[in-house]
Write an enzyme that holds these catalytic residues in place. Structure first.
Site, PDB file in Angstrom:
ATOM      1  N   ARG A   1      -1.664  -0.214  -9.682  1.00  0.00           N
ATOM      2  CA  ARG A   1      -0.548  -1.139  -9.945  1.00  0.00           C
ATOM      3  C   ARG A   1      -1.053  -2.571 -10.119  1.00  0.00           C
ATOM      4  O   ARG A   1      -2.172  -2.865  -9.696  1.00  0.00           O
ATOM      5  CB  ARG A   1       0.405  -1.126  -8.731  1.00  0.00           C
ATOM      6  CG  ARG A   1       0.984   0.220  -8.447  1.00  0.00           C
ATOM      7  CD  ARG A   1       0.842   0.594  -6.966  1.00  0.00           C
ATOM      8  NE  ARG A   1       1.158   2.010  -6.766  1.00  0.00           N
ATOM      9  CZ  ARG A   1       2.384   2.487  -6.689  1.00  0.00           C
ATOM     10  NH1 ARG A   1       3.403   1.657  -6.698  1.00  0.00           N
ATOM     11  NH2 ARG A   1       2.606   3.770  -6.559  1.00  0.00           N
TER      12      ARG A   1
ATOM     13  N   GLY B   1       0.807  -1.231   0.000  1.00  0.00           N
ATOM     14  CA  GLY B   1       0.000   0.000   0.000  1.00  0.00           C
ATOM     15  C   GLY B   1       0.828   1.263   0.000  1.00  0.00           C
ATOM     16  O   GLY B   1       2.058   1.238   0.088  1.00  0.00           O
TER      17      GLY B   1
ATOM     18  N   ASP C   1       4.245  -4.488  -7.261  1.00  0.00           N
ATOM     19  CA  ASP C   1       3.618  -3.248  -6.765  1.00  0.00           C
ATOM     20  C   ASP C   1       4.216  -2.028  -7.452  1.00  0.00           C
ATOM     21  O   ASP C   1       3.713  -0.920  -7.286  1.00  0.00           O
ATOM     22  CB  ASP C   1       3.789  -3.125  -5.247  1.00  0.00           C
ATOM     23  CG  ASP C   1       5.236  -3.255  -4.811  1.00  0.00           C
ATOM     24  OD1 ASP C   1       5.860  -4.268  -5.149  1.00  0.00           O
ATOM     25  OD2 ASP C   1       5.748  -2.342  -4.147  1.00  0.00           O
ATOM     26  N   ASN C   2       5.274  -2.227  -8.220  1.00  0.00           N
ATOM     27  CA  ASN C   2       5.885  -1.110  -8.944  1.00  0.00           C
ATOM     28  C   ASN C   2       5.611  -1.192 -10.438  1.00  0.00           C
ATOM     29  O   ASN C   2       6.356  -0.629 -11.250  1.00  0.00           O
ATOM     30  CB  ASN C   2       7.397  -1.072  -8.685  1.00  0.00           C
ATOM     31  CG  ASN C   2       7.714  -0.695  -7.241  1.00  0.00           C
ATOM     32  OD1 ASN C   2       6.890  -0.088  -6.559  1.00  0.00           O
ATOM     33  ND2 ASN C   2       8.894  -1.048  -6.772  1.00  0.00           N
TER      34      ASN C   2
ATOM     35  N   ASP D   1       8.677   5.260   8.299  1.00  0.00           N
ATOM     36  CA  ASP D   1       8.248   6.541   8.884  1.00  0.00           C
ATOM     37  C   ASP D   1       7.312   7.381   8.015  1.00  0.00           C
ATOM     38  O   ASP D   1       6.768   8.386   8.476  1.00  0.00           O
ATOM     39  CB  ASP D   1       9.484   7.382   9.260  1.00  0.00           C
ATOM     40  CG  ASP D   1      10.385   7.657   8.064  1.00  0.00           C
ATOM     41  OD1 ASP D   1       9.966   7.383   6.917  1.00  0.00           O
ATOM     42  OD2 ASP D   1      11.509   8.139   8.270  1.00  0.00           O
ATOM     43  N   GLY D   2       7.156   7.001   6.740  1.00  0.00           N
ATOM     44  CA  GLY D   2       6.242   7.763   5.878  1.00  0.00           C
ATOM     45  C   GLY D   2       6.880   8.956   5.195  1.00  0.00           C
ATOM     46  O   GLY D   2       6.217   9.665   4.445  1.00  0.00           O
TER      47      GLY D   2
HETATM   48  P1  AMP Z   1       9.106   0.754  -2.802  1.00  0.00           P
HETATM   49  O1  AMP Z   1      10.249  -0.181  -2.656  1.00  0.00           O
HETATM   50  O2  AMP Z   1       9.481   2.207  -2.766  1.00  0.00           O
HETATM   51  O3  AMP Z   1       8.258   0.437  -3.977  1.00  0.00           O
HETATM   52  O4  AMP Z   1       8.203   0.564  -1.505  1.00  0.00           O
HETATM   53  C1  AMP Z   1       7.642  -0.654  -1.123  1.00  0.00           C
HETATM   54  C2  AMP Z   1       6.611  -0.424  -0.062  1.00  0.00           C
HETATM   55  O5  AMP Z   1       7.187   0.178   1.086  1.00  0.00           O
HETATM   56  C3  AMP Z   1       5.464   0.475  -0.468  1.00  0.00           C
HETATM   57  O6  AMP Z   1       4.315  -0.012   0.147  1.00  0.00           O
HETATM   58  C4  AMP Z   1       5.855   1.799   0.106  1.00  0.00           C
HETATM   59  O7  AMP Z   1       4.760   2.637   0.344  1.00  0.00           O
HETATM   60  C5  AMP Z   1       6.544   1.397   1.394  1.00  0.00           C
HETATM   61  N1  AMP Z   1       7.543   2.370   1.846  1.00  0.00           N
HETATM   62  C6  AMP Z   1       8.777   2.598   1.342  1.00  0.00           C
HETATM   63  N2  AMP Z   1       9.414   3.549   2.042  1.00  0.00           N
HETATM   64  C7  AMP Z   1       8.564   3.941   3.029  1.00  0.00           C
HETATM   65  C8  AMP Z   1       8.628   4.881   4.100  1.00  0.00           C
HETATM   66  N3  AMP Z   1       9.701   5.615   4.314  1.00  0.00           N
HETATM   67  N4  AMP Z   1       7.547   4.995   4.888  1.00  0.00           N
HETATM   68  C9  AMP Z   1       6.446   4.256   4.694  1.00  0.00           C
HETATM   69  N5  AMP Z   1       6.326   3.347   3.740  1.00  0.00           N
HETATM   70  C10 AMP Z   1       7.362   3.183   2.909  1.00  0.00           C
HETATM   71 MG    MG Z   2       6.685   1.129  -4.777  1.00  0.00          MG
END
Ligand code: AMP
Ligand code: MG
Length: 552
Positions: A223, A123, A293-294, A158-159
């Site tokens: 996605r 998510g 998811d990407n 941390d978001g």
């Molecule tokens: P990603 O590898 O960027 O595609 O991220 C994979 C998952 O991790 C997704 O659900 C992102 O929303 C979550 N995510 C990545 N970095 C953070 C972060 N710093 N805080 C919250 N969720 C994250």
């Molecule tokens: Mg992603």
């Protein structure tokens, strides 16, 4: 006296509070939240969210947001003028500090396969959607903030996002667009004034970095994983609602949703994905984290993380150190990985179709379409009229071998190949060294070229010349055609890194200079020759230039 003195002050306060700012005229039409099931819970705690496509959540306030850059073309698409982009209000709105009337803040629920393994619910952990705008061209655009604080999907993280990764996403998504590659866009990049702690190389050295927020813009951010999550949970009713919504909103030309239309839709997703990957292969882009998811349902390049650009042509290269062992997502694997990801999507929609055969056929067509697209793309890169399988399979196979004999810059090689003179000297007279002359610029270490390599490359150039002569194209028109598909400027990893390092010191000029440069990637731009050159030696093994992790 004192009360009289207060009256004008309170009027003044009211005026600023209620004065309409230019951004207040933006109108939102939020079909996603209107038409799809929402999470009934509205607290912002991390949780598993069932039977819902999204959760409502507000951005975290930034303490001292400042504009770093904006893309005027994206703003224009949203009916926002450049002068508005330079106002304080723009920074407040696109840092998440001020909400506009009609905005509806939400994070979407999705799952995904990460590095080949089902990861369950992922998510929008740090993405908060602001809503949808239908622009003056009648196009629907979703706006979302990345890095504006945690959502129910934030899991352990941390978001937030750091400036370094936000600069990379901002610049690269715009660069891809200007290269003619389907991608999500970036409207703005702001720093928040807050620090975010990251262990950049995952080596036990966490440190505070400047926090940043980008505003991403796309027709839709849905996605493959957005569908997978509902199938994994057996929530077929929600799955169907999301597919029906997606078809009606983004694929209306396919007709009203039905089993047959679901299949046509899957075929189109396969076709769009194949097109996107052909483009990536054309320019030497390596996504780095092709988890399901990407993968965008619209065939857009999405989620710029540890991506990179091939400098030395090496099909097994990946910029992502997290993937260095398996190299699952290396350059050369991208077509097969997409097929694997599409297979996961096929499995996700199977409950609505319940027939394996047509899904298999569509996946088979992906392979054919990719191959066909790739062959025509290679013909264009070589300046040929069309790909002729009789001669060109061998020509291209041998070229790929030659590019790997010695460290060769892919981007420069193709630009210089356009300079090889087809019209001159009888083919067998010219010496190999003379034939190679225009290409010398592409080699990182010319003294590594052995006599055998020179002979082999010379032989290939002779074949290439003979092949081009068969097409009867003139040098000038061939060069023009080649230079329209072989970029002169790409966002070389070290260029992005230099821009980041300056921005971390408070100087955003490099970011804006690169943004400007990458608006015309196929042109020779006088005074900017430096940016088209090979990666300097210092960048060969430097973090951020050749080594990246998912830390962002
Ligand atoms: P990603 O590898 O960027 O595609 O991220 C994979 C998952 O991790 C997704 O659900 C992102 O929303 C979550 N995510 C990545 N970095 C953070 C972060 N710093 N805080 C919250 N969720 C994250
Ligand atoms: Mg992603």
């Amino acid at each position: 006296m004192s009360s009289l003195g207060l009256i004008p002050f309170s009027f003044h306060q009211m005026n600023t509070q209620f004065k309409l700012q230019p951004l207040d005229t933006l109108t939102f039409d939020n079909s996603f939240t209107r038409e799809l099931p929402s999470d009934p819970e509205t607290t912002n705690n991390r949780r598993q969210v069932k039977q819902s496509c999204y959760s409502r959540v507000h951005p975290t306030k930034a303490s001292r947001p400042q504009l770093v850059a904006y893309a005027r073309e994206v703003a224009e698409e949203l009916n926002i003028t450049s002068s508005v982009c330079e106002t304080e209000d723009f920074v407040q709105v696109f840092s998440g500090n001020r909400s506009l009337s009609g905005m509806d803040h939400y994070a979407t629920c999705y799952g995904g396969h990460q590095f080949g393994t089902w990861a369950g619910q992922l998510g929008d952990g740090r993405v908060i959607n602001l809503g949808e705008i239908v622009n003056k061209y009648g196009e629907r655009r979703t706006l979302q903030l990345k890095g504006a604080g945690p959502t129910p999907y934030a899991r352990m993280a941390d978001g937030f996002a750091v400036l370094r990764s936000s600069v990379r996403e901002f610049l690269c998504s715009e660069a891809m667009h200007h290269l003619g590659i389907p991608t999500t866009r970036a409207l703005s990049l702001v720093t928040t004034g807050d620090q975010v702690v990251r262990d950049m190389l995952y080596d036990g050295n966490p440190k505070p970095e400047p926090g940043a927020v980008i505003c991403r813009v796309a027709q839709s951010f849905t996605r493959f994983g957005s569908f997978q999550i509902f199938t994994a949970r057996g929530e077929t009713d929600v799955l169907q609602r999301l597919i029906d919504y997606t078809i009606r909103t983004d694929f209306p030309h396919l007709g009203e949703p039905s089993t047959e239309v679901y299949l046509r839709w899957f075929e189109e997703v396969c076709r769009r994905t194949a097109e996107m990957i052909v483009h990536w292969m054309r320019v030497g882009f390596v996504h780095g984290v092709m988890n399901t998811d990407n993968m965008s349902i619209l065939g857009l390049t999405i989620d710029y993380g540890p991506y990179g650009w091939l400098e030395d042509y090496a099909p097994d290269w990946t910029p992502n150190t997290t993937d260095a062992g398996g190299r699952r997502y290396c350059f050369g694997n991208q077509p097969q990985i997409s097929h694997w990801n599409l297979t996961q999507l096929a499995q996700a929609i199977y409950p609505l179709i319940e027939q394996q055969e047509p899904l298999h056929l569509a996946l088979g067509r992906y392979a054919k379409e990719f191959e066909h697209g790739w062959q025509s793309m290679m013909a264009q890169k070589l300046g040929l009229n069309a790909f002729d399988p009789v001669t060109d399979v061998d020509l291209v196979t041998e070229l790929q071998e030659i590019l790997q004999l010695v460290e060769t810059d892919m981007t420069i090689f193709y630009r210089q190949l356009a300079e090889v003179d087809i019209s001159t000297e009888p083919l067998n007279d010219a010496s190999d060294m003379k034939l190679l002359e225009p290409l010398m610029e592409a080699y990182y270490e010319t003294d590594q070229l052995t006599r055998d390599m020179i002979t082999r490359t010379g032989k290939w150039i002779r074949c290439y010349k003979a092949r081009v002569q068969k097409d009867s194209t003139l040098n000038g028109s061939r060069r023009k055609r080649m230079n329209a598909v072989n970029p002169n400027y790409v966002l070389r990893n070290y260029l992005a890194q230099l821009a980041i390092e300056k921005a971390e010191q408070g100087d955003n000029s490099r970011i804006n200079e690169l943004l400007e440069l990458l608006r015309r990637p196929y042109d020779e731009q006088p005074g900017k020759e430096e940016y088209a050159k090979k990666r300097p030696d210092w960048a060969r093994h430097r973090a951020g230039c050749s080594m990246l992790s998912c830390s962002s």
